[in-house]
Design an enzyme around this catalytic site. Structure first.
Site, PDB file in Angstrom:
ATOM      1  N   ASP A 382       0.703  -1.096   0.054  1.00  0.00           N
ATOM      2  CA  ASP A 382       0.030   0.165   0.116  1.00  0.00           C
ATOM      3  C   ASP A 382       0.887   1.086  -0.044  1.00  0.00           C
ATOM      4  OD1 ASP A 382      -2.211   1.496   0.178  1.00  0.00           O
ATOM      5  OD2 ASP A 382      -2.208   1.382   2.315  1.00  0.00           O
ATOM      6  N   ASP A 731      -3.023  -1.184   5.792  1.00  0.00           N
ATOM      7  CA  ASP A 731      -3.656  -0.897   7.090  1.00  0.00           C
ATOM      8  C   ASP A 731      -4.850  -0.353   7.287  1.00  0.00           C
ATOM      9  OD1 ASP A 731      -3.714   1.590   5.448  1.00  0.00           O
ATOM     10  OD2 ASP A 731      -2.506   3.080   6.455  1.00  0.00           O
ATOM     11  N   ASP A 735      -7.914  -3.039   2.797  1.00  0.00           N
ATOM     12  CA  ASP A 735      -6.721  -4.142   2.568  1.00  0.00           C
ATOM     13  C   ASP A 735      -7.030  -5.434   3.247  1.00  0.00           C
ATOM     14  OD1 ASP A 735      -5.310  -1.892   1.460  1.00  0.00           O
ATOM     15  OD2 ASP A 735      -4.883  -1.136   3.365  1.00  0.00           O
TER      16      ASP A 735
END
Length: 1060
Positions: A382, A731, A735
């Site tokens: 990410d 996070d 996700d």
């Protein structure tokens, strides 16, 4: 059920599971059409009777609780392992045999073996059940982010705290600042001038999103649905009226819940588990064949027959006692072949690895993840919060120069909300000039944010961009003529901002709105003079400005050249993915010159936001600032390390494409001038590709922006199908499904949601990408050490199998009992095997490409080596057994001191026929403190073998201790890698010898294990017989090195270019 008419003001609503409901895209429909579809009026809300009917159709607004596997099914799953099943069968058979022989003197010894095996299996099952039970926590954590209450209009009345689970599609809900959104809803009306939602945990966007009630295209992605608010997100600014469109499992967060559940069903075994399962299957076949051979070889001892006159066998005689005896040998063979201590040693090594990783800020939640990290080939990361700090920071400040044709540009260091993190480069040393003073004043006063410190972490309260501006003010320095001793609170982090607030008092605010894209405040100085301070989108502020302030504070007309100069600076900063804000002020306020509060006549103008644009006109432009979510300083080097280690980095983010590309260029995923046309796609574009796997197979870095949770999950799935070992970082809630599906899910410990953490295998306590790279290096080192002790334990077991097989093949009495083999495999081998996990890592561990997940633990050469070692172990243990019975001395070592009777090898190998021998007698002999006598001479080969058996067991232990030194390096000689490179191994060998001495010299334990103490001469013989294992392996290692060098030189010659 179809959509009905409008009779009695009610409209039928389709089932939430129905296909038709999915086709109504509220974000693409006008408000009136939405109200008509859901049969509701925004002023009166639903009627109670409508709510009851819809409850029957839609159920409650909560996430489904998937049926968890029962505890019994989890326990049974733990036995779905080849090695475990072999052990279970061996334990059951051993228990039955012990039960049948329960009346003899060996009762305690016989029952120890099955009970120990059962204990191993129980502990293994408990650990496995505990680990699998943790999987359900991710779904429970997801429920915690749901709102508990909502303000709803029903039957024309406002209900302030309705339980959120009672919401149904069609409900009218009011949201205000701080509320958690209770369902997916269409915005109907903005009560405030602006509405901002923090939805980054769901969509991956790095800043709060402005919402509107205007329609958007029906094919918009989740980030583009600006008229929708989603369950679980938070209102950070404004309030509004919304219409519930989806509840429960139909919401976006409900889809995430479903994806987590699906991903948990797709979890695979770790690469190590797969290899051990393959090894177990191979071992099963080897054990089966070996047991069959032992059976065939020894059939003559328990089944005899005679041939009749016609040549056919007849007069069969079967000895059940001897059949049982050889069956016990087969059980012992199975116990010897299985490395029972391997699971415990692997767990100990992985636990050691978790401690090392914790010291590097990587907290491992699932032990097998330590090993899997070592073969990671792709990191899907990410962007926000992992590669970047997830803290807005000013990167560039542009002020006006000494004339209208010049601008001054300052680079601002720092990547966090810490006011002391970084400084402004090339900053004037003689204090702030008038222009910079005005910029600082606007940033400090036209601002509602605050900074707080919690332990070592600095956090923003309010809008992140405003918090970044306050940090900028601190870096700019004190207002002219101010001193720190003027501060009323010396502990305030924002000291300069505090001084500005003491010099100027804010008396009115002009809220930000999406039309004028700016915010203004009216402030009054100590002298009573009012001024207007404005910040906002550079183009809009510049458009409403007519003058410009120079470096010395003088004000001139803003001409076209100056405008172009400022817009060019804006274009340059925007191209670098900076979010830009312009600053302006106004001192001639006409009706607001004397404004001092709500009682002033001009206050009525502030109540109507449509007046704000005219109030913020004829401004004096003073400068602009570029802000961004900056990359972490250590990420660039970490990505370089990944490239050197053969690991690809793929960035998957919900943020916009331009911002993500700029960050990827800066951190080294892409080169500074690299053409990334084919390497940077939106999630939607990727899903539209014909050959998605071909795109993912590119050897360079890749970027996917505007990615939704489903996109991330699909990318991970495709990579795994292609044989990649995928580590996924994240996070947010969005996700979680991909974290669950990846081989290694890595969540952020500081910024990560509980959902992400519970879906992960590892949590980063510092949210730092470089920690992942360090953890991968540690994982590789741990895997190398695991290979060392696995090879060591398997080679030891090969020796035990060879010993039992030779015993059966030669027909001599059983030299090693199953309980003794268990002791060696579990206890004696355990400390050295664990100590091999402390081997120092290779210096070039992160310079080599990742190993393939299907690489074998033991190649053909290593297998051959350990077969040779195993054969020697078998010869040594059986040989010393034969030597004691047949030799009074060996290599000058006297063995006759105990007074035992010597027999010939022929007698020893035919001991079963002892009862038919004539004149065979044996003398009593001493064994430790006891004297063994025999009423029946044939008992000399049963109870009398206790000394020979002790010698065999001691040789086995000594050889395995020496063999652990061989395992220090796969091919390196002990001359180049001496034992003291791993002092823990020397300590472990001492512990193992100590444990062996314990069972030899403690009478109760000696009785349990069927052994007796040895004297000095016997120990000398043990060491003489055991030591050659080191010399044999040194020769084999030399051959291995010599062969490798030959192959390497051959390859060099093959690729060397020809001179002719």
């Amino acid at each position: 059920m179809g959509r009905g008419g409008q009779e009695n003001g009610e409209q039928e609503i389709l089932s939430p599971r129905g296909f038709s409901r999915q086709k109504f895209k509220a974000w693409g429909k006008e408000i009136a059409e939405c109200e008509k579809y859901f049969g509701v009026n925004k002023k009166t809300g639903l009627r109670s009777i409508d709510v009851e009917k819809r409850h029957l159709i839609y159920g409650y607004n909560d996430l489904e609780k998937h049926e968890s596997p029962t505890i019994w099914s989890l326990i049974l799953d733990q036995f779905n392992d080849t090695l475990v099943r072999i052990l279970l069968v061996a334990a059951v058979v051993s228990f039955v045999l012990a039960w049948c022989d329960g009346g003899n003197d060996k009762e305690i010894t016989a029952f120890v073996e099955p009970l120990v095996i059962f204990l191993i299996l129980i502990v293994n099952a408990i650990v496995g059940v505990w680990q699998e039970n943790n999987a359900e926590k991710a779904l429970e954590a997801l429920k915690e982010i749901q709102s508990e209450h909502a303000t709803v209009t029903r039957d024309g009345k406002k209900i302030q705290s309705l339980p959120a689970k009672d919401l149904v599609p069609g409900d009218i809900v009011e949201l205000k600042v701080g509320d958690k959104v209770p369902a997916d809803m269409r915005v109907l009306q903005l009560i405030s001038s602006t509405l901002r939602i923090e939805q980054g945990s769901l969509t991956g966007e790095s800043a709060a999103v402005n919402k509107t009630n205007k329609t958007v295209p029906e094919d918009s992605d989740i980030q583009g649905k600006r008229c929708m608010v989603f369950a679980g997100t938070t209102v950070v600014n404004g309030n509004c009226i919304c219409l519930v469109t989806q509840t429960g499992m139909e919401t976006e967060i409900g889809k995430v819940h479903e994806q987590i559940q699906e991903a948990s069903l797709c979890e695979e075994d770790t690469p190590l588990k797969k290899k051990l399962n393959q090894f177990g299957e191979t071992l099963t076949k080897i054990i089966g064949v070996t047991c069959a051979l032992v059976w065939i070889i020894n059939v003559k001892y328990f089944l005899t027959w005679e041939y009749n006159e016609t040549g056919w066998p007849s007069n069969f005689k079967f000895s059940f006692e001897k059949c049982t005896y050889y069956f016990e040998i087969a059980v012992a063979l199975a116990v010897a072949a299985i490395p029972e201590g391997l699971p415990a040693v692997i767990t100990a090594c992985l636990a050691l690895g978790t401690r090392k990783m914790a010291q590097k800020n990587a907290l491992v939640r699932k032990l097998p993840s330590v090993e899997t990290l070592g073969c990671t080939t792709v990191i899907c990361s990410d962007k926000t919060g992992t590669l970047t700090t997830n803290q807005m920071a000013v990167a560039k400040l542009v002020a006006i120069g000494s004339n209208v044709d010049t601008l001054r540009s300052f680079k601002v260091d720092g990547t966090t909300y810490n006011p002391f993190d970084g400084k402004i480069l090339d900053w004037p040393t003689d204090g702030l000039d008038a222009n910079l003073q005005m910029i600082a004043k606007i940033c400090a006063l036209c601002n509602d944010a605050d900074i707080a410190q919690s332990e070592l972490k600095y956090t923003a309260h309010g809008i992140p961009t405003e918090a970044a501006l306050k940090v900028l003010v601190e870096k700019m320095g004190l207002p002219e003529g101010s001193k720190y001793d003027e501060l009323t609170n010396e502990n305030d982090l924002l000291r300069c901002c505090q001084l500005w607030n003491e010099h100027e008092r804010r008396v009115a605010s002009l809220e930000f709105d999406r039309d004028r894209k700016s915010m203004g405040v009216i402030v009054t100085s100590h002298s009573g003079k009012n001024s207007l301070l404005v910040k906002g989108a550079v183009e809009n502020v510049l458009e409403r400005s007519t003058k410009i302030q120079l470096l010395d504070g003088s004000v001139l007309e803003l001409d076209q050249n100056s405008r172009k100069l400022i817009l060019d600076a804006l274009q340059e900063m925007s191209t670098g993915a900076l979010r830009c804000l312009g600053f302006a002020y106004k001192e001639e306020l006409s009706e607001f010159d004397t404004y001092d509060g709500e009682d002033h006549p001009a206050h009525a103008l502030l109540l109507d936001p449509s007046n704000y644009s005219s109030i913020e006109s004829n401004l004096i432009f003073v400068g602009l600032a570029g802000l961004r979510d900056p990359p972490r300083e250590e990420v660039y080097n970490a990505i370089s390390d990944c490239r050197a280690a053969g690991i690809r980095v793929i960035v998957i983010t919900g943020d916009n494409k331009n911002t993500a590309e700029a960050v990827c260029h800066e951190i080294g995923v892409f080169g500074p001038n690299e053409d990334i046309t084919s390497k940077s796609l939106t999630g939607k574009d990727f899903m539209g590709l014909d050959d998605q796997k071909a795109h993912l197979r590119q050897t360079c870095g890749l970027l996917f922006s505007r990615a939704e949770p489903g996109h991330k999950q699909e990318i991970v799935r495709l990579l795994k199908e292609d044989g990649e070992v995928v580590a996924m970082t994240g996070d947010g809630v969005n996700d979680a499904p991909a974290l669950k599906l990846a081989d290694i899910g890595i969540a952020m410990g500081i910024a990560g949601t509980e959902v992400a953490k519970e879906s992960s295998d590892m949590v980063l306590s510092d949210d730092n990408f470089s920690t992942i790279v360090a953890a991968i290096g540690e994982g590789r080192s741990i895997y190398n050490n695991m290979k060392a002790f696995i090879r060591y334990m398997i080679s030891s077991n090969m020796g035990e199998v060879a010993s039992i097989f030779l015993t059966a093949a030669l027909g001599i009495p059983e030299g090693l009992l199953p309980v003794q083999l268990l002791w060696v495999n579990l206890v004696t081998d355990g400390p050295p095997a664990t100590a091999l996990g402390f081997n120092p890592p290779d210096k070039d561990v992160m310079k080599k490409p990742p190993r393939r997940s299907d690489d074998s633990l033991i190649n053909a050469w290593i297998l051959f080596r350990y077969m040779i070692i195993g054969l020697y172990v078998g010869l040594a243990t059986v040989g010393i057994f034969i030597i004691w019975y047949t030799k009074g001395s060996f290599l000058g070592i006297d063995l006759s001191g105990d007074g035992h009777t010597l027999v010939t090898y022929s007698q020893l190998s035919n001991w079963g026929q002892c009862s038919s021998w004539t004149n065979f007698t044996v003398s009593p002999f001493t064994a430790g403190s006891q004297v063994l006598t025999f009423d029946n001479p044939c008992d000399y080969f049963l109870g009398g073998k206790v000394k020979a058996m002790t010698l065999s067991l001691s040789v086995l232990v000594a050889i395995e201790m020496f063999n652990s030194l061989n395992a220090l390096s796969e091919d390196g000689s002990l001359v180049t890698m001496p034992p003291w490179v791993n002092p823990w191994l020397l300590l472990a060998m001492s512990v193992s010898f100590g444990l062996h001495f314990l069972i030899l010299y403690v009478p109760f334990l000696a009785q349990v294990f069927g052994i007796v103490p040895l004297n000095l001469n016997e120990w000398l013989l043990v060491l003489v017989v055991a030591f050659p294992v080191i010399l044999i392996d040194e020769v084999l290692k030399f051959i291995g090195r010599w062969t490798s060098e030959l192959q390497a030189s051959s390859r060099k010659r093959a690729i060397k270019p020809k001179s002719d």
